[in-house]
Enzyme design. Structure first.
Site, PDB file in Angstrom:
ATOM      1  CE  LYS A 190     -16.929   7.452  53.048  1.00  0.00           C
ATOM      2  NZ  LYS A 190     -15.753   6.968  53.769  1.00  0.00           N
ATOM      3  CE  LYS A 243     -14.975   8.626  49.673  1.00  0.00           C
ATOM      4  NZ  LYS A 243     -14.458   7.923  50.788  1.00  0.00           N
TER       5      LYS A 243
HETATM    6  C1  PBG Z   1     -12.779   4.996  54.543  1.00  0.00           C
HETATM    7  C2  PBG Z   1     -12.751   5.530  53.178  1.00  0.00           C
HETATM    8  C3  PBG Z   1     -13.335   5.007  52.010  1.00  0.00           C
HETATM    9  C4  PBG Z   1     -12.929   5.841  50.971  1.00  0.00           C
HETATM   10  C5  PBG Z   1     -12.164   6.847  51.527  1.00  0.00           C
HETATM   11  N1  PBG Z   1     -12.084   6.664  52.894  1.00  0.00           N
HETATM   12  C6  PBG Z   1     -14.117   3.771  51.781  1.00  0.00           C
HETATM   13  C7  PBG Z   1     -15.463   3.613  52.318  1.00  0.00           C
HETATM   14  O1  PBG Z   1     -16.051   4.474  52.944  1.00  0.00           O
HETATM   15  O2  PBG Z   1     -15.945   2.485  52.127  1.00  0.00           O
HETATM   16  C8  PBG Z   1     -13.259   5.617  49.525  1.00  0.00           C
HETATM   17  C9  PBG Z   1     -12.330   6.252  48.572  1.00  0.00           C
HETATM   18  C10 PBG Z   1     -12.459   5.799  47.170  1.00  0.00           C
HETATM   19  O3  PBG Z   1     -13.358   5.028  46.784  1.00  0.00           O
HETATM   20  O4  PBG Z   1     -11.610   6.230  46.388  1.00  0.00           O
HETATM   21  N2  PBG Z   1     -13.984   5.067  55.185  1.00  0.00           N
END
Ligand code: PBG
Length: 319
Positions: A190, A243
């Protein structure tokens, strides 16, 4: 060589097409709020809403009838505090939503995102100590959250916090509580991405100070993604995730080539909203661009795609 022979018409083109996206591979994210009768459009994510549970059930019915059977639940609580208590307290919003869905649609596949940033008043994904997210003090809070969602009936738990060692910690907590069959999908690679902007708007979860660079990955790094992925597999992840998706197709490909478990890719909010905005301006054909995105993500190696386009796809509106 006449490559064009196989492009003469749609019959032959579809016959030799290497990549086809199916709706059973798509997961649709949903945002749930406290209250009743609420279906509030997220301004930065057209056609996506914050639902109270009663309205969520209408949405679930529609998705179910469209044949979309995988949903990813995000909670937006009324109350945020230092420790993100609303993520795991008795009667938390996500657990209530899971129970409501499972009661009426037992075979809807419910995935619960596990993270604290939507629930903390500082907007960080863990326990803050001296302005820094303390990794090991965050783990028990994540495990509590995971157990609460598993108890509510979640089929799959998806930790998105990027703390070290959380997959092993959560797997053990699930097993110790009898949830040996609850699937763990790890947000393994991520990245610290600006493409999460609209989501943070939707969930009001932007960090109130600093950024997420001490836990989410540096977009410049590729080999490090494999290190994270391998660690998660060793710790017991059933599915690993990359991601965002489109700017990281190389990472999806490398995850696919170097592992033997399913690879999920998250086509995030910014990827969605950019296409919607450009379409609205008349600069691109959004439906074609969305389809091209999904096909490309799958071609790169994703077995599963989390996408805000899932509903349009299932309706047959993308081409
Ligand atoms: C929570 C989370 C996030 C997303 C999914 N789970 C936001 C982040 O990490 O700031 C982002 C999903 C998206 O942008 O569609 N941590």
């Amino acid at each position: 060589m006449r490559g064009r022979r196989l492009r003469t018409n749609e019959v032959i083109r579809s016959m030799v097409r290497e990549t086809v996206v199916n709706k059973n591979e798509l997961i649709y994210p949903l945002f749930v709020v406290e209250g009743e009768g609420i279906k509030e459009e997220i301004s930065s994510m057209p056609d996506n809403y914050r639902f109270s549970i009663d309205m969520l059930m209408e949405e679930i019915k529609e998705l179910y009838e469209l044949g979309l059977k995988g949903v990813l639940i995000f909670g937006i609580p009324d109350h945020k505090d230092e420790l993100g208590t609303s993520a795991y307290c008795e009667g938390n919003i996500v657990s209530k939503a899971i129970m409501a869905i499972k009661k009426e649609y037992p075979d809807m596949y419910v995935i619960a995102d596990v993270c604290l940033c939507e629930y903390t008043n500082h907007g960080h994904c863990g326990f803050i100590e001296d302005g820094y997210v303390n990794n090991d003090k965050t783990l028990p809070l994540l495990a509590k959250t995971a157990i609460s969602y598993a108890k509510a009936g979640a089929d799959m738990i998806a930790p998105s916090d990027m703390m070290d060692g959380r997959i092993k910690y959560i797997r053990k907590a699930l097993d110790d509580n009898g949830f040996v069959n609850t699937v763990l999908m790890s947000y393994s690679a991520k990245y610290c991405s600006s493409f999460y902007g609209p989501f943070r708007d939707a969930a009001d979860s932007a960090p109130k100070f600093g950024d997420r660079k001490t836990y989410q990955m540096d977009p410049a790094n590729s080999r490090e993604a494999l290190k994270e992925i391998m660690a998660d597999i060793e710790e017991g992840a059933d599915i690993i995730m990359v991601k965002p998706a489109l700017p990281y197709l190389d990472i999806i490909k490398s995850a696919k080539d170097n592992t033997n478990i399913p690879v999920c890719a998250y086509n995030v909010s910014g990827e969605y909203s950019m296409i919607k905005a450009a379409d609205k301006m008349g600069w691109i054909d959004g439906k074609k661009a969305a389809m091209e995105s999904l096909v490309s993500i799958k071609r790169a190696g994703a077995d599963i795609i989390i996408t805000y386009f899932a509903k349009e796809f299932a309706k047959g509106e993308l081409y």
